[in-house]
Design a protein around this motif. Structure first.
Motif, short mmCIF file in Angstrom:
data_model
loop_
_atom_site.label_atom_id
_atom_site.label_comp_id
_atom_site.label_asym_id
_atom_site.label_seq_id
_atom_site.Cartn_x
_atom_site.Cartn_y
_atom_site.Cartn_z
N PHE A 17 2.40 10.54 2.17
CA PHE A 17 2.92 9.50 1.01
C PHE A 17 3.84 8.49 2.05
O PHE A 17 4.67 8.96 2.58
CB PHE A 17 3.62 10.09 0.20
N TYR A 18 3.29 7.16 1.71
CA TYR A 18 3.88 6.19 2.36
C TYR A 18 4.18 4.91 1.27
O TYR A 18 2.64 4.55 0.82
CB TYR A 18 3.48 5.63 3.71
N GLU A 52 -8.21 1.88 -4.09
CA GLU A 52 -7.39 1.76 -5.16
C GLU A 52 -7.64 3.11 -6.09
O GLU A 52 -8.92 3.22 -6.39
CB GLU A 52 -7.40 0.49 -5.88
N GLN A 53 -6.75 3.82 -6.26
CA GLN A 53 -6.54 5.04 -7.15
C GLN A 53 -5.71 5.04 -8.03
O GLN A 53 -4.71 4.38 -7.73
CB GLN A 53 -6.97 6.15 -6.30
N THR A 54 -5.58 6.00 -9.05
CA THR A 54 -4.57 6.26 -9.74
C THR A 54 -3.40 6.85 -9.04
O THR A 54 -3.63 7.74 -8.08
CB THR A 54 -4.63 6.87 -11.24
N SER A 61 -2.30 3.42 -4.51
CA SER A 61 -1.91 2.78 -6.09
C SER A 61 -0.90 1.97 -5.86
O SER A 61 -0.09 1.94 -4.84
CB SER A 61 -1.58 3.98 -6.90
N CYS A 62 -0.44 1.18 -6.90
CA CYS A 62 0.29 0.00 -7.02
C CYS A 62 1.21 0.12 -8.34
O CYS A 62 0.47 0.00 -9.26
CB CYS A 62 -0.41 -1.27 -6.74
N THR A 63 2.53 -0.03 -8.11
CA THR A 63 3.16 -0.25 -9.32
C THR A 63 3.91 -1.69 -9.29
O THR A 63 4.31 -1.97 -8.02
CB THR A 63 4.12 0.83 -9.87
N VAL A 75 3.15 -0.47 -3.13
CA VAL A 75 2.13 0.15 -3.00
C VAL A 75 2.13 1.48 -2.32
O VAL A 75 2.85 1.47 -1.14
CB VAL A 75 1.08 -1.07 -1.89
N LEU A 76 1.57 2.29 -2.71
CA LEU A 76 1.49 3.78 -2.17
C LEU A 76 0.33 4.14 -1.71
O LEU A 76 -0.65 4.12 -2.33
CB LEU A 76 2.15 4.69 -3.52
N ILE A 77 0.60 4.69 -0.27
CA ILE A 77 -0.64 5.22 0.26
C ILE A 77 -0.56 6.77 0.29
O ILE A 77 0.43 7.23 0.54
CB ILE A 77 -0.72 4.60 1.88
#
Length: 136
Positions: A17-18, A52-54, A61-63, A75-77
Motif C-alpha cells: 500500500f502506498y 482505477e479500482q475501489t 483508488s483516489c479520495t 491516490v492509493l496504490i
C-alpha cells in the motif's frame, strides 16, 4: 511536465500500500494506469498492471478532500500479496546478473493520470523494488 522520481519498495510476502497526495488537484473522476516492468519500455505485457479500482481492491483508488481551501487528491496504490508472489521465481539471467535466490528484485514503473483538467500525464516514475523476505 517532468514526472517526479519516486522509488517504491514492496515486501515480497505481504500486500503493498502506498499513498501519494497531490495538492491542488481534484482527481475524483480521473483514470489511473500503472505498469511495472523489468526495465523501461520492456516489450510484451507488464509484470503488474494496475488501473482505477475501489479502495480495498488491488489497483489505484483516489479520495479527494479540501484542506485549507485546497483540493488534495490522495491516490492509493494497492498490490495484493498474491500478485507480488506470482512474480517468483526470477531467474539469475532474467535481465540482471545480480538476481540470485533471496535477493531484492529491481523493476521499474510509471504512474499515468488522466483527469483533473489535464490530458494523460506521467506523474511519477522510478524503481519498484521487491524486497526479499523470509516470513511467507
Amino acid at each position: 511536465m517532468t514526472p517526479a522520481t519516486l522509488n517504491l519498495s514492496a515486501p515480497r510476502h505481504a500486500p503493498f500500500f502506498y499513498t501519494i497526495d497531490f495538492e491542488g488537484y481534484d482527481f475524483s473522476s480521473a483514470t489511473f494506469d500503472m505498469e511495472v516492468r523489468e526495465y523501461y519500455d520492456a516489450p510484451g505485457p507488464a509484470l503488474i498492471t494496475l488501473d482505477e479500482q475501489t479502495a480495498g481492491t488491488e489497483g489505484i483508488s483516489c479520495t479527494v478532500a479540501e484542506v485549507e481551501g485546497v483540493d488534495v487528491s490522495s491516490v492509493l496504490i494497492q498490490i495484493d500479496e498474491a500478485t507480488l508472489e506470482a512474480l517468483l521465481p526470477f531467474s539469475v539471467t532474467s535481465g540482471s546478473p545480480n538476481r540470485t535466490p533471496g535477493s531484492d528484485v529491481t523493476l521499474y514503473y510509471d504512474l499515468a493520470i488522466t483527469g483533473g483538467g489535464l490530458p494523460k500525464t506521467i506523474w511519477a516514475r522510478g524503481k519498484f523494488v521487491i524486497q526479499a523476505g523470509s516470513t511467507q
